[in-house]
Design a protein around this motif. Sequence first.
Motif, PDB file in Angstrom:
ATOM      1  N   THR A  16       8.261  52.723  41.308  1.00  0.00           N
ATOM      2  CA  THR A  16       9.490  52.973  40.554  1.00  0.00           C
ATOM      3  C   THR A  16      10.688  52.773  41.470  1.00  0.00           C
ATOM      4  OG1 THR A  16       9.508  55.357  41.020  1.00  0.00           O
ATOM      5  CG2 THR A  16       8.362  54.641  39.002  1.00  0.00           C
ATOM      6  N   VAL A  17      11.827  52.457  40.870  1.00  0.00           N
ATOM      7  CA  VAL A  17      13.092  52.328  41.595  1.00  0.00           C
ATOM      8  C   VAL A  17      13.998  53.446  41.092  1.00  0.00           C
ATOM      9  CG1 VAL A  17      15.133  50.875  41.917  1.00  0.00           C
ATOM     10  CG2 VAL A  17      12.866  49.833  41.874  1.00  0.00           C
ATOM     11  N   HIS A  23      14.108  57.413  37.479  1.00  0.00           N
ATOM     12  CA  HIS A  23      13.040  56.516  37.915  1.00  0.00           C
ATOM     13  C   HIS A  23      12.927  55.382  36.913  1.00  0.00           C
ATOM     14  CE1 HIS A  23      11.051  58.677  41.255  1.00  0.00           C
ATOM     15  NE2 HIS A  23      11.629  59.724  40.695  1.00  0.00           N
ATOM     16  N   TYR A  24      13.092  54.170  37.395  1.00  0.00           N
ATOM     17  CA  TYR A  24      12.925  52.974  36.560  1.00  0.00           C
ATOM     18  C   TYR A  24      11.525  52.420  36.807  1.00  0.00           C
ATOM     19  CZ  TYR A  24      17.859  52.838  35.271  1.00  0.00           C
ATOM     20  OH  TYR A  24      19.100  53.114  34.754  1.00  0.00           O
ATOM     21  N   ALA A  66      14.087  55.869  25.802  1.00  0.00           N
ATOM     22  CA  ALA A  66      13.920  55.009  26.979  1.00  0.00           C
ATOM     23  C   ALA A  66      14.978  53.919  26.942  1.00  0.00           C
ATOM     24  CB  ALA A  66      12.525  54.391  26.982  1.00  0.00           C
ATOM     25  N   TRP A  67      15.406  53.495  28.124  1.00  0.00           N
ATOM     26  CA  TRP A  67      16.406  52.427  28.156  1.00  0.00           C
ATOM     27  C   TRP A  67      16.099  51.439  29.266  1.00  0.00           C
ATOM     28  CZ3 TRP A  67      17.369  57.095  30.481  1.00  0.00           C
ATOM     29  CH2 TRP A  67      17.847  57.075  31.788  1.00  0.00           C
ATOM     30  N   TYR A  68      16.705  50.269  29.121  1.00  0.00           N
ATOM     31  CA  TYR A  68      16.528  49.207  30.105  1.00  0.00           C
ATOM     32  C   TYR A  68      17.750  48.298  30.056  1.00  0.00           C
ATOM     33  CZ  TYR A  68      15.191  46.453  26.001  1.00  0.00           C
ATOM     34  OH  TYR A  68      15.191  45.834  24.774  1.00  0.00           O
ATOM     35  N   TYR A  69      17.907  47.514  31.098  1.00  0.00           N
ATOM     36  CA  TYR A  69      19.023  46.564  31.195  1.00  0.00           C
ATOM     37  C   TYR A  69      18.439  45.154  31.180  1.00  0.00           C
ATOM     38  CZ  TYR A  69      22.055  50.461  32.300  1.00  0.00           C
ATOM     39  OH  TYR A  69      22.756  51.633  32.220  1.00  0.00           O
ATOM     40  N   PRO A  70      18.498  44.449  30.044  1.00  0.00           N
ATOM     41  CA  PRO A  70      17.922  43.106  29.966  1.00  0.00           C
ATOM     42  C   PRO A  70      18.549  42.133  30.962  1.00  0.00           C
ATOM     43  CG  PRO A  70      18.546  43.882  27.776  1.00  0.00           C
ATOM     44  CD  PRO A  70      19.072  44.875  28.783  1.00  0.00           C
ATOM     45  N   GLU A  71      19.847  42.265  31.173  1.00  0.00           N
ATOM     46  CA  GLU A  71      20.558  41.399  32.114  1.00  0.00           C
ATOM     47  C   GLU A  71      21.520  42.242  32.948  1.00  0.00           C
ATOM     48  OE1 GLU A  71      22.345  38.086  30.059  1.00  0.00           O
ATOM     49  OE2 GLU A  71      20.526  37.759  28.877  1.00  0.00           O
ATOM     50  N   PRO A  72      20.983  43.017  33.897  1.00  0.00           N
ATOM     51  CA  PRO A  72      21.860  43.891  34.682  1.00  0.00           C
ATOM     52  C   PRO A  72      22.834  43.091  35.540  1.00  0.00           C
ATOM     53  CG  PRO A  72      19.667  43.836  35.634  1.00  0.00           C
ATOM     54  CD  PRO A  72      19.598  43.082  34.338  1.00  0.00           C
ATOM     55  N   VAL A  83      12.208  50.129  33.080  1.00  0.00           N
ATOM     56  CA  VAL A  83      12.506  51.046  31.981  1.00  0.00           C
ATOM     57  C   VAL A  83      12.642  52.462  32.532  1.00  0.00           C
ATOM     58  CG1 VAL A  83      11.658  51.962  29.777  1.00  0.00           C
ATOM     59  CG2 VAL A  83      11.176  49.586  30.403  1.00  0.00           C
ATOM     60  N   ALA A  84      13.663  53.189  32.065  1.00  0.00           N
ATOM     61  CA  ALA A  84      13.877  54.585  32.462  1.00  0.00           C
ATOM     62  C   ALA A  84      13.831  55.478  31.215  1.00  0.00           C
ATOM     63  CB  ALA A  84      15.211  54.736  33.187  1.00  0.00           C
TER      64      ALA A  84
END
Length: 93
Positions: A16-17, A23-24, A66-72, A83-84
């Motif tokens: 995880t990051v 934690h992602y 849950a969330w995520y960044y498709p194009e951070p 995913v966090a």
Amino acid sequence: MKAIWNNTILAESDDTVVVENNHYFPADSIKKEYFEDSIAHTTCPWKGRASYYSVRVNGELNKDAAWYYPEPKDAAKQIKDRVAFWKGVQVTN
């Protein structure tokens, strides 16, 4: 690390990051059968536009849990394809 909700493991990974105490998890570590796409989006000034998943376990829905960044943005490139969790999802090791 494990992400747990409703007594069910949603994701598990040793890779995880951590960003802003979250934690992602790698996208391929989530158990996709529990995840549903959401129409929700938010914007972070330095990470970019977030997309969300709702989580459904044993008939119970945890909306946008849950969330995520498709194009951070470049400053957050380390969380691409990750995913966090929040909204009662327990992240533990």
